[in-house]
Design a protein around this motif. Structure first.
Motif, short mmCIF file in Angstrom:
data_model
loop_
_atom_site.label_atom_id
_atom_site.label_comp_id
_atom_site.label_asym_id
_atom_site.label_seq_id
_atom_site.Cartn_x
_atom_site.Cartn_y
_atom_site.Cartn_z
N CYS A 12 0.83 -1.21 0.00
CA CYS A 12 0.00 0.00 0.00
C CYS A 12 0.86 1.26 0.00
CB CYS A 12 -0.91 0.03 1.24
SG CYS A 12 -2.07 -1.33 1.38
N ARG A 13 0.36 2.28 -0.66
CA ARG A 13 0.92 3.62 -0.54
C ARG A 13 -0.09 4.46 0.22
NH1 ARG A 13 4.90 5.58 -3.64
NH2 ARG A 13 3.76 7.49 -4.18
N ILE A 14 0.24 4.77 1.46
CA ILE A 14 -0.69 5.44 2.36
C ILE A 14 -0.39 6.94 2.36
CG2 ILE A 14 -1.56 5.61 4.71
CD1 ILE A 14 -2.31 3.04 3.18
N ALA A 15 -1.33 7.70 1.82
CA ALA A 15 -1.20 9.16 1.80
C ALA A 15 -1.66 9.72 3.15
CB ALA A 15 -2.05 9.74 0.68
N TYR A 16 -1.07 10.82 3.52
CA TYR A 16 -1.48 11.45 4.77
C TYR A 16 -1.26 12.95 4.70
CZ TYR A 16 3.54 11.38 5.93
OH TYR A 16 4.90 11.54 5.90
N ARG A 17 -2.03 13.66 5.49
CA ARG A 17 -1.80 15.08 5.71
C ARG A 17 -1.06 15.24 7.02
NH1 ARG A 17 -6.90 18.84 5.19
NH2 ARG A 17 -5.20 20.31 5.61
N ARG A 18 -0.18 16.23 7.09
CA ARG A 18 0.51 16.47 8.35
C ARG A 18 0.56 17.97 8.62
NH1 ARG A 18 6.66 15.37 9.09
NH2 ARG A 18 6.05 16.60 10.88
N ALA A 19 0.60 18.31 9.89
CA ALA A 19 0.66 19.72 10.28
C ALA A 19 1.30 19.80 11.65
CB ALA A 19 -0.74 20.34 10.30
N GLY A 20 1.91 20.95 11.94
CA GLY A 20 2.55 21.14 13.23
C GLY A 20 3.98 20.67 13.24
N THR A 21 4.83 21.42 13.96
CA THR A 21 6.26 21.08 14.01
C THR A 21 6.74 20.78 15.42
OG1 THR A 21 6.80 23.44 14.20
CG2 THR A 21 6.76 22.48 11.98
N LEU A 28 -4.83 10.96 13.29
CA LEU A 28 -6.27 11.03 13.06
C LEU A 28 -6.68 9.97 12.04
CD1 LEU A 28 -6.56 14.92 12.70
CD2 LEU A 28 -6.75 13.56 14.79
N CYS A 29 -7.72 9.20 12.36
CA CYS A 29 -8.18 8.10 11.51
C CYS A 29 -9.62 8.36 11.06
CB CYS A 29 -8.12 6.78 12.29
SG CYS A 29 -6.49 6.38 12.98
N ALA A 47 -6.94 23.10 14.05
CA ALA A 47 -7.08 23.43 15.47
C ALA A 47 -5.95 22.86 16.31
CB ALA A 47 -8.43 22.91 15.99
N LEU A 48 -5.36 21.76 15.88
CA LEU A 48 -4.32 21.09 16.66
C LEU A 48 -2.91 21.50 16.26
CD1 LEU A 48 -5.75 17.44 16.71
CD2 LEU A 48 -5.93 19.15 18.54
N ALA A 49 -2.76 22.06 15.08
CA ALA A 49 -1.43 22.23 14.48
C ALA A 49 -0.50 23.13 15.28
CB ALA A 49 -1.56 22.76 13.06
N ASP A 50 -1.01 24.08 16.03
CA ASP A 50 -0.14 24.99 16.78
C ASP A 50 0.58 24.30 17.93
OD1 ASP A 50 -0.72 27.10 15.14
OD2 ASP A 50 -2.19 28.01 16.49
N ASP A 51 -0.03 23.22 18.46
CA ASP A 51 0.50 22.61 19.68
C ASP A 51 0.85 21.12 19.53
OD1 ASP A 51 0.25 24.93 21.40
OD2 ASP A 51 -1.92 24.62 21.26
N TYR A 52 0.53 20.52 18.40
CA TYR A 52 0.74 19.08 18.24
C TYR A 52 1.32 18.78 16.86
CZ TYR A 52 -2.24 18.72 22.34
OH TYR A 52 -2.76 18.86 23.59
N ARG A 53 2.00 17.65 16.75
CA ARG A 53 2.39 17.12 15.45
C ARG A 53 1.24 16.24 14.98
NH1 ARG A 53 7.32 16.83 18.48
NH2 ARG A 53 9.08 17.84 17.43
N VAL A 54 0.57 16.65 13.93
CA VAL A 54 -0.67 16.01 13.50
C VAL A 54 -0.44 15.22 12.21
CG1 VAL A 54 -3.10 16.37 12.94
CG2 VAL A 54 -1.93 17.97 14.49
N TYR A 55 -0.94 14.00 12.20
CA TYR A 55 -0.89 13.15 11.01
C TYR A 55 -2.30 12.61 10.78
CZ TYR A 55 4.07 13.06 12.29
OH TYR A 55 5.35 13.41 12.64
N ALA A 56 -2.86 12.87 9.60
CA ALA A 56 -4.20 12.39 9.25
C ALA A 56 -4.09 11.51 8.02
CB ALA A 56 -5.13 13.57 8.97
N ILE A 57 -4.32 10.22 8.19
CA ILE A 57 -4.06 9.27 7.12
C ILE A 57 -5.32 8.98 6.30
CG2 ILE A 57 -2.25 8.21 8.51
CD1 ILE A 57 -4.06 5.82 8.95
N ASP A 58 -5.09 8.58 5.04
CA ASP A 58 -6.14 8.03 4.18
C ASP A 58 -5.99 6.52 4.16
OD1 ASP A 58 -7.25 10.48 3.32
OD2 ASP A 58 -5.81 10.65 1.67
N TRP A 59 -7.08 5.80 4.43
CA TRP A 59 -7.03 4.33 4.34
C TRP A 59 -6.84 3.90 2.89
CZ3 TRP A 59 -6.03 2.79 8.84
CH2 TRP A 59 -6.65 3.31 9.97
#
Length: 303
Positions: A12-21, A28-29, A47-59
């Protein structure tokens, strides 16, 4: 900073969005059906990006992800495990909506030492029957009906709202950007195929589901937040109420005037609840990168 990436997980090639450093990592699922990382988590990511490293994946076969897999919770748990192994953290917090909640829960039960906090939103996997989901399964059995139906549903914003009426508390009150996100998904070729296969694998014509973690909940030590729209027409709110009683370390948040798509129907209310539950942003682990790139990452972009 926000961006996108692709992780290679098996075939699989799993795409994801990421935000925050900086800050603790949060994954996020999203759910099944007309969904992907952007549709469910557009507001939560910001909403989370300022304080967290966020990863939102596509199944697999959702969004920009590919992969010929059996569409079941068990398979998605394996995909999630593979994705988390590409991240430079020993522990993460998991947030899952609907089917994604069932996947996050399944992973947490098997890997309690790797999950910091867990949030289950209108979650699948907490009960035995989903009678209100049968209409979707019946339609999927008529050849061509699912593809024809989604094309017809995408013709106007009014038709999209009509589809959403079976999922939300008040389709007429939905903001236009949410409706447009769903319309975009409906217009994508093949966007419903993975959902059709998931229904075949997970839902019987009696309404019984394949995945039910109720008997395992008392063994889960991970702090768990259960969020549920009180007017959810798809997943019974009683599932989350019962789960909160069974889980040894949990909180329950029932949201008024809200159906099944809580992060989009009541984004500010949901994000407030989630931020209160997640780890203190000051208690962030240091990423443990290798000298090379993170394992499994084949492309990373930013916008």
């Amino acid at each position: 900073m926000s961006g996108t990436g692709v992780a290679t997980i098996g075939d699989c090639r799993i795409a994801y969005r990421r935000a925050g450093t900086s800050g603790p990592p949060v994954v996020l699922c999203h759910g099944a059906g007309i969904d992907d990382a952007t549709v469910s988590w557009r507001h939560a990511i910001d909403a989370l990006a300022d304080d967290y490293r966020v990863y939102a994946i596509d199944w697999p076969e959702y969004g920009n992800s590919t992969g010929d897999v059996a569409h079941t919770v068990e398979t998605y748990v394996d995909v999630l495990e593979g994705f988390l192994e590409t991240l430079p953290f020993d522990r993460v917090s998991l947030v899952g909506i609907s089917m994604g909640g069932g996947v996050a829960l399944g992973y947490a039960l098997a890997n309690q030492d790797r999950v910091d906090r867990l949030a289950l939103v209108d979650s699948y996997g907490l009960g035995a029957r989903l009678p209100n989901a049968l209409q979707w399964k019946v339609l999927s059995q008529v050849p061509g009906m699912t593809e024809f139906g989604k094309i017809a549903a995408s013709t106007t914003t009014a038709s999209v709202r009509s589809v959403l009426d079976s999922l939300v508390a008040d389709a007429d009150a939905l903001p236009d950007p949410f409706v447009e996100d769903v319309r975009r998904k409906l217009m994508e070729p093949g966007s419903i195929r993975a959902f059709t296969e998931f229904q075949e694998n997970e839902l019987s014509f009696s309404g019984r589901v394949k995945t039910n973690f109720t008997d395992d909940l008392e063994s889960l030590s991970v702090p768990t937040l259960l969020v549920h729209g009180k007017q959810d027409p798809l997943v019974p709110v009683e599932w989350s109420i019962r789960a909160a009683d069974l889980l040894p370390n949990s909180e329950l948040d029932l949201i008024e005037n809200c159906g099944h798509w809580t992060p989009r129907e009541r984004p500010e209310r949901f994000n407030e609840s989630l931020r209160k539950w997640l780890p203190d942003p000051q208690c962030a682990p240091q990423p443990q990168y290798t000298k090379a790139e993170m394992p499994g990452i084949t492309r990373v972009g930013s916008d």
